[in-house]
Each structure stands twice: as structure tokens, then as C-alpha cells.
Write a protein that holds these residues in place. Sequence first.
Motif, short mmCIF file in Angstrom:
data_model
loop_
_atom_site.label_atom_id
_atom_site.label_comp_id
_atom_site.label_asym_id
_atom_site.label_seq_id
_atom_site.Cartn_x
_atom_site.Cartn_y
_atom_site.Cartn_z
N CYS A 1 0.84 -1.22 0.00
CA CYS A 1 0.00 0.00 0.00
C CYS A 1 0.86 1.25 0.00
O CYS A 1 0.60 2.20 -0.76
CB CYS A 1 -0.92 0.01 1.23
N ARG A 2 1.89 1.27 0.87
CA ARG A 2 2.75 2.44 0.96
C ARG A 2 3.41 2.75 -0.37
O ARG A 2 3.44 3.90 -0.82
CB ARG A 2 3.82 2.24 2.06
N ASN B 1 0.82 4.03 -2.96
CA ASN B 1 0.37 5.38 -2.63
C ASN B 1 1.46 6.42 -2.88
O ASN B 1 1.18 7.54 -3.34
CB ASN B 1 -0.09 5.44 -1.16
N CYS C 1 -6.17 3.80 -6.44
CA CYS C 1 -6.74 2.56 -5.94
C CYS C 1 -8.05 2.26 -6.69
O CYS C 1 -8.55 3.12 -7.44
CB CYS C 1 -7.00 2.68 -4.43
N LEU D 1 -7.28 6.06 -1.00
CA LEU D 1 -5.92 5.50 -1.07
C LEU D 1 -5.97 3.98 -1.00
O LEU D 1 -6.99 3.39 -0.63
CB LEU D 1 -5.09 6.04 0.10
N TRP D 2 -4.87 3.38 -1.37
CA TRP D 2 -4.74 1.93 -1.22
C TRP D 2 -4.73 1.58 0.27
O TRP D 2 -4.03 2.22 1.06
CB TRP D 2 -3.45 1.43 -1.85
N THR E 1 -5.51 9.20 7.12
CA THR E 1 -4.85 9.63 5.87
C THR E 1 -3.35 9.46 5.98
O THR E 1 -2.68 8.95 5.07
CB THR E 1 -5.20 11.09 5.56
N TYR F 1 -2.45 5.53 6.11
CA TYR F 1 -2.62 4.72 4.89
C TYR F 1 -1.98 5.33 3.64
O TYR F 1 -2.03 4.73 2.58
CB TYR F 1 -4.11 4.46 4.65
N SER F 2 -1.43 6.54 3.76
CA SER F 2 -0.75 7.14 2.60
C SER F 2 0.76 6.90 2.64
O SER F 2 1.50 7.51 1.89
CB SER F 2 -1.03 8.65 2.55
#
Length: 600
Positions: A256-257, A260, A266, A286-287, A410, A413-414
Motif C-alpha cells: 500500500c505504501r 500510494n 486505488c 488511497l490503497w 490519511t 494509509y498514505s
Amino acid sequence: MFIRISISELTLISEMNLLIIRKFFSRRRWAEMARKSRANNVLILSDAKNMMWKAGLYSRLSVEDGDDTEQNSIGNQKKIGRHYLADKTDIVLADTYSDSGCTGMDFERPDFKRMIGDIRSGRINCVIVKDISRLGRHFVMTSNYVERIFPEMRVRLICINDGYDSSAPDADSSALTLPLKMVMNDYYVKDISRKIRSSIHAKMDSGEYLPSSGSIPYGYIRDPKNNTFRADGETSPIVLRIFQMRADGASFNGICRELNLEGIPCPGRLRYERGVTRAEKYKDALWIRGSVRKITQDAVYIGCRIHGRVMRSRVDLEKKRRPVEEWKIIENAHPALVPKELFDQVQKVNLRELEKRRHYGQRNSAEEDYRDLFRGLVYCADCHSLMSAGKGCARAGVHTPSRIFYDCSTYRYSGHIHCTSHYVRQEQIYAVVRNAIDQQVKVAVDIEQLVESIRNSPKAKRAFAEASETSESITAKRKRIENRIEGLLIALTERIIDRNEYEYMKAKYSQQLKALLKAEEAAAARRNVVQEQLAVTQEWLRVIKEYQALPTLTPEILKQLIKEVRVHSSQSITIAFNFSDPYRSIAELQSCVEGVGQVG
């Protein structure tokens, strides 16, 4: 709407609805309905002679209407309603309501709920529909509105094509056929639903069924010409890359990181950018871990078409997730994006991770856990995203308790590139919230005394009395004008006046009536403002007293009092209450009381 029914279908109806028919078509039931109808009609007819009906014209259209879509179109329903109202002097069209694409098997429809709200507020007192199926198709729910809810609210119901008018003297006789029509409407929807499901299942079995664009898996696009999926040139390489990263041992959060950081959209954000969905929540989505995990476990990427993961067994039931053994899986139904060997390797990695988790030792629990208490209330003050609760586990073998904290979703998860952490411990939030509510409790004593003094003051009593007298005067004038309009029609039929005189006087009285109706509504609105302001203050006092009686904070009390808790980057916390400034409410109440007498 005309339904052709064979003898065999009638037999099926009787089998499906045996209990319903026994209940609703027995002699006792007929008698009960007749008694109810007569009692309700007495109430409505007693009002009907000297009142103007404020009507709401309701229309509904959904896929269950089948071949009658053109006949039942929203525009056509409105046209029929307006044509019906053209010669009705006692009915004024107040508003129109329409629900397009909404099933008649439930009443959770936006404009229907708006119409019910207008009925409760007194804005309308008459509901007009093309026929009873437009109101609803669910037999029991529709019967409840026709037989109980509308009569209790003194609402006149008119079903144009069914020839039903609840205020008409012959409403009893026409009401007897209405339950039969409602049973047929209920059966019609279930029959259509059964046939559609049967057709869809047949297409699923043959591999010909294609879901809507919004349900196409990430990495594919629809290929309706060949009745299949085809690889999406933009996203299919991303799918392959996710599988390769996972096979190399990358964690879901690590994947994910990286995605993003590179700004790769996503699935939700991609649908928003392509116009498949308009939901604003996907605009900057975001993913997240769940999206990546779902992709790495989905056999659709090795060419399997999978149907029936989530289904409803009947039209009026909620969709539910089905066990894997009930899924319909068609192999080699479309091009694979991932080699079978890579897919199997990733499943082994996922399985190993699950096995590791099973052997994790249990860490010390937190002394206090307020996550349920603050669920859905804690927001980042800068990006306004809902903050995520996390558990900081104590080290193994250490006797200190674990800690519960919140940080910005935010930021989390970003990959820590958007917003900032806003890290805060749950104990800090609890202390600030408790202190803020305690301050409100102290204020509540003064507010309650102020409310009572305003409500019982001679000025307030005099204002309400004058307002009531003025309102009654306007109502009396309005009734006199309505009687004069009725008298004009009698004078015309008895040739006391000619057509030109009738039209002139009717226009003059109608203008006066319109002005009086407007004044009457304005007077009622002013009174309602005072009542609403008083109700808001009393509700706040009620919740505060309820809080005082409890030994500790509860999620229910917190949600009644607090709109949201905002955490700033400096770890400072602000509280947004549902009941803002109680002193301001009192000032507004005082202002309303001073203005309520000015209704003339």
C-alpha cells in the motif's frame, strides 16, 4: 397495468398467499376493514366539506415494472395526476415527489420519506398516485399505509386509475377491491424477480453473464461484444506487480505504501475518475490493506469467472455472503492477468502469514479501552478524516499494560506522505470530553431556570394568546372565502350570474384565498419556530439530566451530545457539540417569543 394470468398461475398465487388470503379475505376481515374505513371516512369527510386539500403528487418507477416502463414513466404519471387535478377546485397541488429506480417492495425511498416528512409538518394532507402499485407493491407494508397510517394522520389518499378516493362517500365499496390489487402487485414483483433470477443463473452457468461496470474486478474492463472481460491496459500491470511484490515477501501495508507513494489510483478512486461512481468519498481514496489482500486472494486473476459470492434469496430480503461451496465458478472464462504458478505461490505466502499469526503470544491488555465509546466520533482537525484507533502492545514478558491511541487515517494509509500523525492517547480524549460535558451540566441549571422564566412570563403568554387569536381570525376569513367560491358555482348553475361574472368573481376570491393561505402558513411557521427552539433546548436538558443519572459515560449519551471530537497536530482537542451554544438558543427563543405575536 394489465396482468395476464393463467389458471396454473392462479393456483400458484393461492398456494403462495394462502395465509394472507385467509387473513385478509375472510368475512371477519371484510367487516373489520369496512368498520375501519367507515370510521376513518367519518373523520375525513367531516373535514372535507370546509377545507382545501394540499396535495402531494407521488410517482415511482423501477425495473420491476417490466414492459410497462413507458406507460409508468415518471413524466406520464405526473401528466395523469395533473390532468386529474385540472377540474378539482378543492385540491391545490403543493408539491410533486418522484422516486426513479426504487423498488416498491420497501419504503426506504428518498422522495417518499420527504413526502412523509411534509405530511407530518402539515405541508400536505392529500396523497395522489396513478394507482396503488405506485405507492408500493409489498402487500403488508402498503396495506399498513392505506388502512392505518394515512387515516390516523387524516391524509386523503387518491388512486386515480383504481377509482379510489378515501374521502369519497363510496370509499367503502371501492376499498374492498384494493387488498386484492395489492396482493396481485406483490405477486407480480416476486414473479418478475423469480424469472429474472432464473435467467441470470442460466447465463451464469453458461459463462455469458456480465455484471455492471462498477462490479468488474480491478485490472479488467467489460468486453460486451465477446461477452467477457478483457485486460485493462492501465491497471492490469499493477495487478501483476502486486502479486509479484507479495510473492517476494512484501507485507500488505508495505505494498500500500509503495503504490500510494507513486500516486497509483486505488480501485475506488479509479472508478471515481472514470465516472463509474460519483461518491465523493472515493475522490482522494488511497490503497488500504484490505484492498490489496482481496486482490491477492481472488481467483478471477487466473481466468475464473466467479458468481454468487453475495446474493439475496428473495426480492424483499437483504443480500448475504454465500459459503464458497455455493459460488458458481467458471474456469478459463476470460484472459488471466497472473500466471497460475505465481497465484499459487502468493496463496502459500498468505497461508504462512496466517500460520504465524496463530502462534503469536497474547500481550497484556489495556487497563481501559474506550474504542467503543469514541467509535465514529474522533476526526483529524486538518484533513477531517476519521481517526483510526490502534493498540500499542507492551513487550512480551513486561507487566506494563498495552495502550490505546488514535492517529490520522490519511497519514497512516498514505505511507506517511499526506497530513501528519496527530497521535493522541485515548486517556487525553476521555479527559477533555468528560470535562466539556461537566461544564455543560453546570450551565444546564441556569438554562432550565431561564427557559421556565421566558415560557411563563406575562409577555410570552400575551404574545401566544394574540398569535392564536390572529391565526383563528385568518382561518375564519379563509373559510368564508371558500364558502363564497362554492356559492358562486351554485349561483352559476341556477343562472343567478352568467359565466363572465362567475369567472371574474372566482378569480378575485381565488386571489384573496391564496393570500390568506399564505398568511395562515406564515403564522403557523412563526409558531413552529418557537416550538422547535423550545424543543431543542428541552431535548438538550433531557440528555444532560440523563447523563447526570448515569455512573459513567456511554456511547449512546456521547452520540446524543457530541457531533465530533477534533484532534489537532499539536495534540490539542476541540469538541463540536450537537447542541451548540445553549445561551444562544435562549436568546433566539426570547427573540422568537417577541416576534410570535406579529402574525397579522
